[in-house]
Enzyme design. Structure first.
Site, PDB file in Angstrom:
ATOM      1  N   GLY A   1     -13.553   0.350  10.567  1.00 40.37           N
ATOM      2  CA  GLY A   1     -14.917  -0.155  10.501  1.00 40.37           C
ATOM      3  C   GLY A   1     -14.916  -1.664  10.331  1.00 40.37           C
ATOM      4  O   GLY A   1     -13.943  -2.257   9.863  1.00 40.37           O
TER       5      GLY A   1
ATOM      6  N   ASN B   1      17.511  10.179   9.058  1.00 39.68           N
ATOM      7  CA  ASN B   1      18.385  10.444   7.912  1.00 39.68           C
ATOM      8  C   ASN B   1      17.532  11.156   6.867  1.00 39.68           C
ATOM      9  O   ASN B   1      16.615  10.555   6.309  1.00 39.68           O
ATOM     10  CB  ASN B   1      18.944   9.136   7.348  1.00 39.68           C
ATOM     11  CG  ASN B   1      19.894   9.343   6.186  1.00 39.68           C
ATOM     12  OD1 ASN B   1      19.703  10.233   5.373  1.00 39.68           O
ATOM     13  ND2 ASN B   1      20.902   8.486   6.087  1.00 39.68           N
TER      14      ASN B   1
ATOM     15  N   HIS C   1       0.817  -1.215   0.000  1.00 39.05           N
ATOM     16  CA  HIS C   1       0.000   0.000   0.000  1.00 39.05           C
ATOM     17  C   HIS C   1       0.852   1.267   0.000  1.00 39.05           C
ATOM     18  O   HIS C   1       0.709   2.122  -0.871  1.00 39.05           O
ATOM     19  CB  HIS C   1      -0.938  -0.018   1.203  1.00 39.05           C
ATOM     20  CG  HIS C   1      -1.810  -1.226   1.250  1.00 39.05           C
ATOM     21  ND1 HIS C   1      -2.609  -1.602   0.197  1.00 39.05           N
ATOM     22  CD2 HIS C   1      -1.992  -2.172   2.215  1.00 39.05           C
ATOM     23  CE1 HIS C   1      -3.249  -2.712   0.509  1.00 39.05           C
ATOM     24  NE2 HIS C   1      -2.886  -3.075   1.720  1.00 39.05           N
TER      25      HIS C   1
ATOM     26  N   LEU D   1      -2.313   0.236   9.476  1.00 41.58           N
ATOM     27  CA  LEU D   1      -3.575   0.261   8.730  1.00 41.58           C
ATOM     28  C   LEU D   1      -3.291   0.699   7.303  1.00 41.58           C
ATOM     29  O   LEU D   1      -2.454   1.575   7.064  1.00 41.58           O
ATOM     30  CB  LEU D   1      -4.575   1.240   9.356  1.00 41.58           C
ATOM     31  CG  LEU D   1      -5.225   0.861  10.688  1.00 41.58           C
ATOM     32  CD1 LEU D   1      -6.024   2.044  11.230  1.00 41.58           C
ATOM     33  CD2 LEU D   1      -6.132  -0.354  10.523  1.00 41.58           C
TER      34      LEU D   1
ATOM     35  N   CYS E   1      -7.242  -6.671   3.793  1.00 43.05           N
ATOM     36  CA  CYS E   1      -8.521  -6.569   4.499  1.00 43.05           C
ATOM     37  C   CYS E   1      -9.613  -7.355   3.775  1.00 43.05           C
ATOM     38  O   CYS E   1     -10.685  -7.605   4.346  1.00 43.05           O
ATOM     39  CB  CYS E   1      -8.938  -5.107   4.637  1.00 43.05           C
ATOM     40  SG  CYS E   1      -9.062  -4.222   3.073  1.00 43.05           S
TER      41      CYS E   1
ATOM     42  N   PHE F   1      13.186   8.168   3.445  1.00 45.19           N
ATOM     43  CA  PHE F   1      11.776   8.348   3.791  1.00 45.19           C
ATOM     44  C   PHE F   1      11.182   6.987   4.132  1.00 45.19           C
ATOM     45  O   PHE F   1      11.653   5.950   3.669  1.00 45.19           O
ATOM     46  CB  PHE F   1      11.012   8.968   2.625  1.00 45.19           C
ATOM     47  CG  PHE F   1      11.412  10.384   2.310  1.00 45.19           C
ATOM     48  CD1 PHE F   1      10.579  11.443   2.634  1.00 45.19           C
ATOM     49  CD2 PHE F   1      12.618  10.670   1.685  1.00 45.19           C
ATOM     50  CE1 PHE F   1      10.939  12.751   2.352  1.00 45.19           C
ATOM     51  CE2 PHE F   1      12.989  11.972   1.391  1.00 45.19           C
ATOM     52  CZ  PHE F   1      12.139  13.020   1.733  1.00 45.19           C
TER      53      PHE F   1
ATOM     54  N   LYS G   1      -1.792 -12.781   5.952  1.00 46.95           N
ATOM     55  CA  LYS G   1      -1.297 -11.440   5.651  1.00 46.95           C
ATOM     56  C   LYS G   1      -1.386 -11.101   4.166  1.00 46.95           C
ATOM     57  O   LYS G   1      -1.898 -10.073   3.781  1.00 46.95           O
ATOM     58  CB  LYS G   1       0.156 -11.313   6.145  1.00 46.95           C
ATOM     59  CG  LYS G   1       0.902 -10.065   5.698  1.00 46.95           C
ATOM     60  CD  LYS G   1       0.377  -8.818   6.361  1.00 46.95           C
ATOM     61  CE  LYS G   1       1.255  -7.611   6.035  1.00 46.95           C
ATOM     62  NZ  LYS G   1       0.699  -6.364   6.567  1.00 46.95           N
TER      63      LYS G   1
ATOM     64  N   ASP H   1       3.263   0.282   7.195  1.00 45.16           N
ATOM     65  CA  ASP H   1       3.352  -0.587   8.369  1.00 45.16           C
ATOM     66  C   ASP H   1       4.748  -0.675   8.960  1.00 45.16           C
ATOM     67  O   ASP H   1       4.919  -1.217  10.059  1.00 45.16           O
ATOM     68  CB  ASP H   1       2.890  -2.003   8.008  1.00 45.16           C
ATOM     69  CG  ASP H   1       1.384  -2.116   7.877  1.00 45.16           C
ATOM     70  OD1 ASP H   1       0.706  -1.067   7.872  1.00 45.16           O
ATOM     71  OD2 ASP H   1       0.886  -3.250   7.769  1.00 45.16           O
TER      72      ASP H   1
ATOM     73  N   PHE I   1     -31.829  17.383   9.069  1.00 45.65           N
ATOM     74  CA  PHE I   1     -32.901  16.501   9.531  1.00 45.65           C
ATOM     75  C   PHE I   1     -33.807  16.132   8.365  1.00 45.65           C
ATOM     76  O   PHE I   1     -34.276  16.998   7.627  1.00 45.65           O
ATOM     77  CB  PHE I   1     -33.739  17.180  10.620  1.00 45.65           C
ATOM     78  CG  PHE I   1     -35.048  16.480  10.883  1.00 45.65           C
ATOM     79  CD1 PHE I   1     -35.078  15.129  11.204  1.00 45.65           C
ATOM     80  CD2 PHE I   1     -36.251  17.167  10.781  1.00 45.65           C
ATOM     81  CE1 PHE I   1     -36.284  14.468  11.429  1.00 45.65           C
ATOM     82  CE2 PHE I   1     -37.461  16.516  11.002  1.00 45.65           C
ATOM     83  CZ  PHE I   1     -37.484  15.173  11.328  1.00 45.65           C
TER      84      PHE I   1
ATOM     85  N   TYR J   1     -10.330  -2.020  19.999  1.00 48.06           N
ATOM     86  CA  TYR J   1     -11.201  -1.085  19.292  1.00 48.06           C
ATOM     87  C   TYR J   1     -12.499  -0.773  20.033  1.00 48.06           C
ATOM     88  O   TYR J   1     -13.098   0.281  19.813  1.00 48.06           O
ATOM     89  CB  TYR J   1     -11.577  -1.665  17.918  1.00 48.06           C
ATOM     90  CG  TYR J   1     -10.397  -2.124  17.119  1.00 48.06           C
ATOM     91  CD1 TYR J   1      -9.651  -1.218  16.373  1.00 48.06           C
ATOM     92  CD2 TYR J   1     -10.005  -3.462  17.112  1.00 48.06           C
ATOM     93  CE1 TYR J   1      -8.547  -1.638  15.638  1.00 48.06           C
ATOM     94  CE2 TYR J   1      -8.908  -3.885  16.386  1.00 48.06           C
ATOM     95  CZ  TYR J   1      -8.180  -2.971  15.650  1.00 48.06           C
ATOM     96  OH  TYR J   1      -7.095  -3.392  14.937  1.00 48.06           O
TER      97      TYR J   1
END
Length: 450
Positions: free
Chosen positions: A328, A273, A10, A298, A42, A277, A132, A281, A424, A186
């Site tokens: 969620g 450093n 990801h 996540l 997921c 970058f 995984k 995870d 409403f 959670y």
């Protein structure tokens, strides 16, 4: 400018796209040890349970796409060394075993995480699986064809989703967790107990507050028994889902890390450093409820951090806004959302909190149908700053958790939420939206305590 990206799930996929969009002249080389990228883990439970028939839909990118954008993508290449002094990366082709060393100006570490494998007697027996990646998902599906009794170790999101998938496919399921409630990271107890009753009604055997001490195997080396301090449980298949650890061995001792190995980054995704970058995870996030650095693996955090690398590769342009760990879950018809801290875990973040709980229908009773919403708001004593929330209903209220996430990110108070402008319309809600009512319940609680 030469950029080397190590790892491409990801965070890596997001980083590559963002780098090439913001720096079209960059020479980007990507090393990935697997034969696929961007797999949505997921969706494993949906794949295992047969809800997703075509696993191709669980990939949102591929090497060909990244190559078409200008990246040099090297699949099934394992990086074996990073020389941060001479700024080189050495990788081995897993097919030919040949190694190559390339130089970089900027290095992007998006190596992700790996399931925690506890030191348990018998953990190496056959049919004890991890959950995984795509290849592991395929192994689970294949092994489950021959299993009647399935044991899930770990009652977090992945474990719970697998429980549902196996129950729906007719398996006898046992769920084991060392804590006393499911989803304790959670949800507070009153929510988890509702789900536990649901699981028991569905035939799931819950073994909570117990850890696995050993696995036993049959004469063929396949696991057939799970041992806890109080029970011996027959099984045909075990799936370990007790959490993840960052895969950061390549930079150990070379950049600052948390004790668990998660790489520390600033708001612009730079490590200690400045030419390295990190995202996803393998990396810490800034946790807004407590204003601290935390490890919260996540996919949502990963893609945001990866995007920022492209913006900030050569100068500080766009800062990270932090996370609330918003998530969620769908479980047997229940729609569940949580954001920020729970009342139970707030102390671990050095937060002094109170919580307000409310049950109410999501829309007026004069409508043909309605559903009850179970709600909790966690707020800081003294300041009344909102730091956590949980919602659960058979009606889909999960987008309201995004609203509460934004409230936490923007440091809103109970008073702010109590009077926030929501529309409403009887088809959808009450004159007072249920989030208003939840905050107003907290206000009454605050007034009563004075």
């Amino acid at each position: 400018m030469k950029v080397v990206v190590i790892g491409c799930t990801h965070a890596g996929t997001s980083a590559v796209k963002s780098i090439l969009a913001n720096h079209p002249d960059a020479q980007v080389t990507v090393y990935e040890r697997n034969d696929n990228i961007s797999f949505l883990s997921c969706g494993i439970a949906l794949y295992v349970g047969g809800v997703v028939r075509d696993p191709a839909g669980l990939f949102y990118s591929n090497p060909k796409e990244l190559s078409s954008l200008g990246a040099n993508v090297k699949m099934e290449h394992d990086v074996i060394n990073v020389d941060t002094v001479n700024k080189t990366v050495t990788a081995k082709d897993l097919h030919t075993s040949q190694s190559e060393t390339v130089s970089y100006d900027k290095l992007v570490m998006t190596t992700g995480s790996w399931p925690i494998i506890p030191s348990i007697d018998g953990i190496d027996h056959n049919n004890i699986l991890l959950c995984k990646n795509y290849n592991q998902a395929n192994v689970i599906i294949e092994q489950a064809k021959h299993a009647k009794n399935v044991t899930i170790v770990g009652a977090g999101y992945i474990g719970i989703e697998l429980v549902e998938a196996f129950v729906e496919s007719g398996k006898k399921v046992t769920l084991i967790d060392g804590l006393n409630n499911v989803l304790s990271k959670y949800l507070d107890t009153r929510f988890s107990q509702i789900l536990e009753r649901e699981l028991v009604q569905r035939g799931v055997k819950l073994v909570l507050g117990e850890t696995v001490t050993a696995f036993e195997a049959d004469q063929h080396g396949a696991v057939n028994r799970v041992i806890t301090p109080n029970q011996q449980l027959s099984t045909d298949l075990v799936i370990m889902c007790i959490g993840f650890k960052p895969s950061t061995e390549l930079l150990k001792g070379k950049v600052d890390m948390l004790p668990n190995g998660a790489i520390e980054v600033n708001a612009y995704m730079q490590t200690s450093n400045p030419d390295i970058f990190a995202a996803g995870d393998s990396t810490v996030v800034h946790y807004n409820p407590s204003d601290t650095s935390s490890y919260i693996p996540l996919a949502t955090n990963a893609v945001r951090q990866g995007l920022l690398i492209g913006y900030n590769l050569t100068e500080h342009k766009l800062a990270y806004r932090g996370t609330q760990g918003t998530s969620g879950l769908y479980l047997f018809g229940w729609k569940i959302g949580s954001t920020g801290v729970t009342y139970a875990n707030a102390k671990s973040y050095q937060l002094d909190v109170e919580s307000a709980y409310l049950e109410d229908n999501y829309r007026p009773e004069f409508m043909p149908t309605t559903e009850k919403v179970f709600m909790e708001l966690v707020y800081e004593k003294g300041t009344h700053r909102i730091v956590g929330a949980q919602l659960m209903s058979k009606y889909d209220i999960t987008q309201s958790v995004n609203t509460l996430s934004l409230a936490i990110q923007n440091k809103m108070t109970v008073e702010d939420l109590a009077l926030t402008d929501f529309f409403f319309q009887p088809h959808f809600n009450r004159p007072w939206n249920y989030l208003n009512l939840l905050a107003q319940a907290a206000l009454k609680q605050i007034s009563a305590s004075k």
